[in-house]
Design a protein around this motif. Structure first.
Motif, PDB file in Angstrom:
ATOM      1  N   VAL A   1       2.806 -23.364  43.388  1.00 45.45           N
ATOM      2  CA  VAL A   1       3.918 -22.448  43.101  1.00 45.45           C
ATOM      3  C   VAL A   1       5.257 -23.121  43.386  1.00 45.45           C
ATOM      4  CG1 VAL A   1       5.028 -20.271  43.765  1.00 45.45           C
ATOM      5  CG2 VAL A   1       2.555 -20.368  43.494  1.00 45.45           C
ATOM      6  N   GLU A   2       5.394 -23.720  44.572  1.00 45.79           N
ATOM      7  CA  GLU A   2       6.680 -24.279  44.981  1.00 45.79           C
ATOM      8  C   GLU A   2       6.695 -25.798  44.800  1.00 45.79           C
ATOM      9  OE1 GLU A   2       6.220 -22.457  48.684  1.00 45.79           O
ATOM     10  OE2 GLU A   2       6.473 -20.516  47.716  1.00 45.79           O
ATOM     11  N   MET A   3       7.489 -26.258  43.798  1.00 48.94           N
ATOM     12  CA  MET A   3       7.576 -27.693  43.494  1.00 48.94           C
ATOM     13  C   MET A   3       9.014 -28.062  43.122  1.00 48.94           C
ATOM     14  SD  MET A   3       4.221 -28.323  41.081  1.00 48.94           S
ATOM     15  CE  MET A   3       4.713 -27.062  39.913  1.00 48.94           C
ATOM     16  N   PRO A   4       9.378 -29.334  43.296  1.00 50.92           N
ATOM     17  CA  PRO A   4      10.716 -29.774  42.867  1.00 50.92           C
ATOM     18  C   PRO A   4      10.782 -29.957  41.343  1.00 50.92           C
ATOM     19  CG  PRO A   4       9.462 -31.635  43.698  1.00 50.92           C
ATOM     20  CD  PRO A   4       8.610 -30.412  43.908  1.00 50.92           C
ATOM     21  N   VAL A   5      11.941 -30.236  40.828  1.00 51.50           N
ATOM     22  CA  VAL A   5      12.236 -30.512  39.415  1.00 51.50           C
ATOM     23  C   VAL A   5      12.034 -29.267  38.546  1.00 51.50           C
ATOM     24  CG1 VAL A   5      11.948 -32.051  37.429  1.00 51.50           C
ATOM     25  CG2 VAL A   5      11.545 -32.937  39.752  1.00 51.50           C
ATOM     26  N   LEU A   6      10.784 -28.822  38.427  1.00 51.60           N
ATOM     27  CA  LEU A   6      10.491 -27.585  37.690  1.00 51.60           C
ATOM     28  C   LEU A   6       9.403 -26.863  38.489  1.00 51.60           C
ATOM     29  CD1 LEU A   6      11.278 -26.201  34.930  1.00 51.60           C
ATOM     30  CD2 LEU A   6       9.176 -27.180  34.013  1.00 51.60           C
ATOM     31  N   ASN A   7       9.747 -25.688  39.043  1.00 44.85           N
ATOM     32  CA  ASN A   7       8.774 -25.007  39.905  1.00 44.85           C
ATOM     33  C   ASN A   7       7.651 -24.351  39.098  1.00 44.85           C
ATOM     34  OD1 ASN A   7       9.589 -22.408  39.013  1.00 44.85           O
ATOM     35  ND2 ASN A   7      11.146 -22.252  40.601  1.00 44.85           N
ATOM     36  N   GLY A   8       6.682 -23.781  39.818  1.00 45.20           N
ATOM     37  CA  GLY A   8       5.512 -23.218  39.168  1.00 45.20           C
ATOM     38  C   GLY A   8       5.825 -22.110  38.180  1.00 45.20           C
ATOM     39  N   ILE A   9       6.765 -21.222  38.536  1.00 47.50           N
ATOM     40  CA  ILE A   9       7.092 -20.090  37.652  1.00 47.50           C
ATOM     41  C   ILE A   9       7.680 -20.594  36.343  1.00 47.50           C
ATOM     42  CG2 ILE A   9       8.430 -17.948  37.405  1.00 47.50           C
ATOM     43  CD1 ILE A   9       8.638 -18.035  40.548  1.00 47.50           C
ATOM     44  N   GLU A  10       8.683 -21.484  36.435  1.00 51.77           N
ATOM     45  CA  GLU A  10       9.336 -22.013  35.228  1.00 51.77           C
ATOM     46  C   GLU A  10       8.359 -22.839  34.399  1.00 51.77           C
ATOM     47  OE1 GLU A  10      12.233 -20.891  34.302  1.00 51.77           O
ATOM     48  OE2 GLU A  10      12.220 -19.736  36.160  1.00 51.77           O
ATOM     49  N   ALA A  11       7.471 -23.561  35.096  1.00 51.24           N
ATOM     50  CA  ALA A  11       6.468 -24.365  34.372  1.00 51.24           C
ATOM     51  C   ALA A  11       5.521 -23.461  33.587  1.00 51.24           C
ATOM     52  CB  ALA A  11       5.682 -25.230  35.364  1.00 51.24           C
ATOM     53  N   VAL A  12       5.089 -22.353  34.192  1.00 51.77           N
ATOM     54  CA  VAL A  12       4.195 -21.420  33.498  1.00 51.77           C
ATOM     55  C   VAL A  12       4.885 -20.880  32.241  1.00 51.77           C
ATOM     56  CG1 VAL A  12       3.038 -19.170  33.637  1.00 51.77           C
ATOM     57  CG2 VAL A  12       2.862 -20.764  35.544  1.00 51.77           C
ATOM     58  N   LYS A  13       6.149 -20.491  32.384  1.00 51.25           N
ATOM     59  CA  LYS A  13       6.898 -19.965  31.226  1.00 51.25           C
ATOM     60  C   LYS A  13       6.947 -21.001  30.095  1.00 51.25           C
ATOM     61  CE  LYS A  13       9.991 -16.921  33.860  1.00 51.25           C
ATOM     62  NZ  LYS A  13      11.355 -16.797  34.421  1.00 51.25           N
TER      63      LYS A  13
END
Length: 347
Positions: free
Chosen positions: A57-69
């Motif tokens: 869920v919590e990551m740098p550059v592009l987090n889990g939520i934005e990555a899922v979208k």
């Protein structure tokens, strides 16, 4: 049988190795590659086309939520979120599932979980399970702030009817689809069991409350049920309904899991079957397994219940609704988009 291919996404090299090793131990699974952040994950998904993705869920550059979208836009694939049980972790997990992730696993001890082996079998089971699931691309919900002013103070009068909802995998998005369609003067209390571990149900309740005209809260011991409020059973507790001094109230306990679940839909439904002089509308939404079926039979035997099951075509997992339908006790089988209106019709 063809091996399931998986992409493992986590910003910790240690966690990537641990998850990869666990999954590769199962002969049904092969890990194609790993990614350090959401941006790298999107690129690798486009190149490798995995069957399933596990996503921190919590990551740098592009987090889990934005990555899922992003993934849901360019290459929809079943995603399992791995989350810490912190408040922020739980809130972000709910948002990731709203964005399109199908399920989640809570890391036992934070972002770097040295004891991840505790959830190893759950991880393998869920990777295999989500690979068979349908991906539903939901339309975005309206902005929460626009609806806040519509909330009304609940009416403490006697309740003539009661809505009961049971759900599991895919439930957070299904609940959002139903609850956000109801008006603030909704004519009954709603009691919900969503299979989730402790720490996540409060975040789910808060999120649904911010999007809905009805009040949504995590249920507490001795809550008196009032019309226009939805009560979500807290993770780790069974929720039973009792009658005391002419009021219908919440009773929470930590008795052993029923059918592997605590909270269990069967426990809620069975307790509701003993509540007299109140008509119940029982609804079973998407979910794995058969929780709710036994309780539904008890409700119908009480003679004061209508049963609705979500139709297969809209379910992420047609397990719990299918099991209920097979009892021949279900009155209506309805597409998710029409369930909110169907419930209101019964009220």
């Amino acid at each position: 049988m063809k091996q399931l291919s998986v992409l493992v996404v986590d910003d910790s090299a240690f966690m990537r190795k641990l998850i990869k090793d666990f999954l590769n131990e199962d002969p049904r699974i092969t890990v194609l590659d790993t990614a350090r952040n959401g941006e790298e994950a999107v690129t690798k998904i486009m190149q490798l086309k995995p069957d399933v993705v596990t996503m921190d869920v919590e990551m740098p550059v592009l987090n889990g939520i934005e990555a899922v979208k992003e993934i849901m836009k360019c290459y929809p694939v079943p995603i399992i979120m791995l989350s810490s049980t912190t408040k922020a972790g739980a809130e972000n997990t709910i948002l990731a599932m709203e964005a399109g992730a199908l399920d989640f696993i809570s890391k036992p001890s934070g972002a770097i979980s040295l004891d991840l082996h505790k959830v190893k079998s759950e991880l393998i089971e869920k990777v295999i399970a989500v690979s068979k699931m349908k991906i539903k691309l939901n339309k975005p919900m309206s902005k929460p702030s626009l609806r806040k002013h519509e909330k009304k103070v609940p009416n403490k009068n006697e309740i003539p009817k009661l809505v009961l909802i049971g759900t599991s995998t895919g439930g957070p998005r299904a609940l959002q689809e139903v609850i956000t369609k109801w008006p603030a003067d909704f004519k009954a209390p709603v009691v919900i069991v969503q299979h989730m571990p402790p720490g996540f149900t409060e975040s789910l309740a808060n999120r649904l409350n911010s999007l809905s005209s009805v009040n949504v809260k995590e249920a507490e011991q001795d809550d008196v049920l009032t019309a226009g409020t939805a009560y979500i059973a807290p993770g780790g507790f069974h929720l039973r309904l009792i009658q005391k001094a002419g009021k219908t109230m919440v009773s929470l306990d930590k008795e052993p899991p029923v059918g592997g679940h605590r909270p269990a839909v069967n426990v809620l439904f069975e307790s509701a079957s003993k509540i007299k002089n109140i008509e119940k509308i029982a609804v079973i939404l998407t979910g794995m397994g058969s929780d709710g079926t036994h309780g539904l039979i008890k409700l119908k035997e009480s003679g004061e219940a209508v049963a609705i099951a979500e139709a297969e075509e809209s379910c992420i997992v047609y397990g719990m609704p299918k099991s209920a339908v097979l009892t021949k006790k279900v009155d209506e089988v309805i597409h998710l988009h029409s369930i909110a209106a169907a419930i209101q019709n019964y009220l």
